[in-house]
Write an enzyme that holds these catalytic residues in place. Structure first.
Site, mmCIF file in Angstrom:
data_model
loop_
_atom_site.group_PDB
_atom_site.id
_atom_site.type_symbol
_atom_site.label_atom_id
_atom_site.label_comp_id
_atom_site.label_asym_id
_atom_site.label_seq_id
_atom_site.Cartn_x
_atom_site.Cartn_y
_atom_site.Cartn_z
ATOM 1 N N ASP A 1 1.648 6.481 -5.560
ATOM 2 C CA ASP A 1 1.148 5.363 -6.376
ATOM 3 C C ASP A 1 2.096 5.163 -7.951
ATOM 4 O O ASP A 1 1.883 6.227 -8.075
ATOM 5 C CB ASP A 1 0.347 5.033 -6.663
ATOM 6 N N GLU B 1 5.599 24.684 1.668
ATOM 7 C CA GLU B 1 4.147 25.319 2.572
ATOM 8 C C GLU B 1 3.691 25.484 3.456
ATOM 9 O O GLU B 1 3.181 26.033 4.417
ATOM 10 C CB GLU B 1 3.321 25.961 1.567
HETATM 11 C C1 GLC Z 1 0.692 -0.003 -7.322
HETATM 12 C C2 GLC Z 1 -0.780 -0.440 -6.405
HETATM 13 C C3 GLC Z 1 -1.259 -1.526 -7.092
HETATM 14 C C4 GLC Z 1 -2.033 -1.209 -7.771
HETATM 15 C C5 GLC Z 1 -1.582 -0.377 -8.925
HETATM 16 C C6 GLC Z 1 -2.131 0.163 -9.953
HETATM 17 O O1 GLC Z 1 1.837 -0.455 -7.516
HETATM 18 O O2 GLC Z 1 0.862 -0.550 -5.397
HETATM 19 O O3 GLC Z 1 -1.503 -2.313 -5.824
HETATM 20 O O4 GLC Z 1 -3.206 -2.367 -8.029
HETATM 21 O O5 GLC Z 1 -0.744 0.660 -8.084
HETATM 22 O O6 GLC Z 1 -2.585 2.036 -9.157
#
Ligand code: GLC
Length: 548
Positions: free
Chosen positions: A216, A263
């Site tokens: 993310d 790993e």
């Molecule tokens: C990313 C995720 C989204 C979230 C953001 C903050 O863009 O896909 O859904 O709100 O990160 O974590």
């Protein structure tokens, strides 16, 4: 600072036949997939029970959005414990059972990792609040004194992606940075404790048997030294350059993670959610010693326009190829307006704004379904990997009829309703036309309202029905496999300015993105995105023809 050119010349540690190079990965949004407990929010046991239907679709892997312990202020992207399952989704045992079942069915499992920020309820953040200014505990996050006479102004001019300032002041007077909601404080990746903690988290899930991670906000972890103000003019001009996104030193993090994954047995994979442009910058995330895949958001954001799509396809193949990575393709996910609706919106809304009941942007339902299916048929014929988002195989549209009180995306509240947010693509999906909550659960509860028209789109209403969206997806996925399209090469054919045509091995694909009819090449028709009535292709139609 690392030199991009030198890094891309690093020796490849891949063999070229790894599964993810050609995979179609299906995104499951756990809250909205299947709800075994009946509380109106999907869960891991629900996912496990529905996995056979995912496997039948013909995909290679699933990616699960977060199911970790979380106060759910941003639907689980606010993690308070990276090594546990939130009770609303089940338990670690439920996770293990789901994972085993997926593996038995031949599906790989990718989980979401959220390293840019935690929840404000994470033990480290609570410790930092209690420990006060100047403490070691505060250095795991980005606490600063404010500007102004009494520090009453935020430390810089950064804005939250969800609207409003990116800084919140705590009672002792310091401010902390949150690029997203105030409940999502950003980690300070300059503190080595943070990196070490995430390596432990990687190992925790790798040891349990996951096949990889979707990372993310992968472009956000590293901030520019000194946290300088954003250049207002550049931001105004829509520049993606910023002191907090796409900083070059962010790549060091993923080089370390790469060695951790190496790993482990099997081809484990890291996939970057990196909203950076141009594509060349995105491709830096998938250099041979970093991640393996990156979502191609440039492709996702390209309108349904032949002249604009063709160069994006070419450039994607070129820049990812230049670093030895496969291109990937994606049209929908839990953050964007479902492509079935988005590609037909008139006028197109600004990126990230969402649509709601009073939006001026509208999509004609017939055109939008036709176009959505055509866009998928085009995408699945391209070489490389692809991502699907749950419900697109049913032709689900974006839901606009969600009233203010039901909306849960923090974007809506943080912008006082100016941006609708992302709830419209997150509505629980319909499985059975005549069941409570369309088979999402047995109780009929649903955390977001499901539209009445969805009975027709339920999976069981489409199963085995010739010409249904579900059957089109299945057929496209089967043919993609049969003809090895994911590992093929693309050769453009000339077909006029408002259509696209290419050969990929034995298959010729023609997509009509304009109004004038386009000839269908001679040969065996393998797939049509909508029923073909003649030897010509109407607007928003795609055909795959076997031309050997
Ligand atoms: C990313 C995720 C989204 C979230 C953001 C903050 O863009 O896909 O859904 O709100 O990160 O974590």
């Amino acid at each position: 600072m690392t030199d991009a050119t030198t890094q891309s010349a690093a020796p490849a540690t891949t063999t070229g036949d790894e599964w993810w190079r050609s995979a179609v990965i299906y995104q499951i949004y756990p809250r909205s997939f299947a709800d075994a407990s009946g509380d109106g929010i999907g869960d891991l046991a629900g996912i496990a029970a529905r996995l056979p239907q995912v496997a039948e679709l013909g995909v290679d892997a699933i990616w699960l959005s977060p199911f970790y312990r979380s106060p759910q202020k941003d639907a689980g992207y606010d993690v308070s414990d990276y090594r546990d399952v939130d009770p609303i989704f089940g338990t670690l045992d439920d996770f293990d059972r789901m994972l085993d079942k997926a593996h038995e069915l031949g599906l790989r499992v990718i989980v979401d990792l959220v390293p840019n920020h935690s929840s404000d309820q994470h033990a480290w953040f609570q410790e930092a609040l209690a420990a006060g200014p100047g403490s070691q505990a505060r250095t795991r996050y980005i606490f600063r004194d404010g500007k102004g006479v009494d520090g009453e102004l935020p430390p810089n001019n950064w804005q939250s992606v969800f609207g409003g300032p990116a800084w919140t002041r705590v009672p002792d007077g310091q401010w902390y940075l949150h690029l997203f909601d105030a409940s999502q404080p950003d980690f300070d990746w300059d503190n080595p404790e943070v990196g070490d903690m995430f390596v432990d988290v990687l190992r925790f899930w790798l040891d349990r048997g996951v096949d990889g991670f979707r990372v993310d906000v992968a472009h956000g972890n590293a901030k520019a030294a000194g946290l300088p103000d954003v250049d207002a003019e550049m931001a105004e001009a829509g520049s993606m350059e910023s002191p907090y996104f796409g900083q070059e030193h962010v790549h060091e993090i993923y080089r370390r993670w790469h060695t951790v994954l190496e790993e482990y047995e099997g081809d484990r994979v890291l996939c970057a959610e990196a909203w950076v442009s141009p594509l060349e910058k995105m491709a830096r995330f998938v250099r041979p010693d970093e991640m393996h895949q990156a979502f191609n958001f440039v492709y996702l954001e390209t309108p349904w326009d032949a002249k604009r799509l063709r160069p994006v396809i070419d450039e994607s193949i070129e820049v990812f190829g230049a670093v030895g990575a496969p291109p990937t393709w994606v049209l929908s996910n839990h953050d964007t307006i479902r492509h079935r609706t988005r590609l037909a919106l008139v006028p197109p809304p600004p990126h990230g704004a969402g649509i709601g009941p009073t939006s001026i942007s509208k999509a004609d339902p017939v055109v939008s379904l036709r176009r959505g299916r055509a866009a998928t048929a085009l995408m699945l014929a391209l070489p490389g990997g692809a991502y699907l988002y749950q419900g697109e195989e049913l032709g689900l549209p974006e839901v606009t009829a969600i009233d203010a009180l039901q909306r849960q995306d923090p974007t809506f509240a943080r912008t006082q309703g100016e941006l609708w947010g992302r709830d419209g693509c997150r509505v629980p999906i319909p499985w059975e036309a005549d069941a409570p909550a369309y088979g999402f659960n047995d109780s009929g509860a649903s955390w977001l309202p499901q539209p009445a028209e969805w009975a027709r789109l339920a999976r069981d209403a489409q199963e085995g029905v010739a010409g249904s969206t579900l059957e089109m997806y299945r057929r496209a996925l089967a043919l993609r496999e049969q003809f090895g399209l994911a590992r093929g090469t693309l050769e453009w054919l000339d077909v006029g300015p408002t259509a696209l045509a290419f050969r990929n091995g034995d298959v010729t694909v023609v997509a009509n993105l304009g109004h004038d009819a386009v000839d269908v090449p001679r040969g065996e028709i393998l797939l049509t995105s909508s029923p073909l009535d003649a030897a010509s292709l109407s607007a928003d139609d795609v055909v795959w023809v076997r031309t050997v």
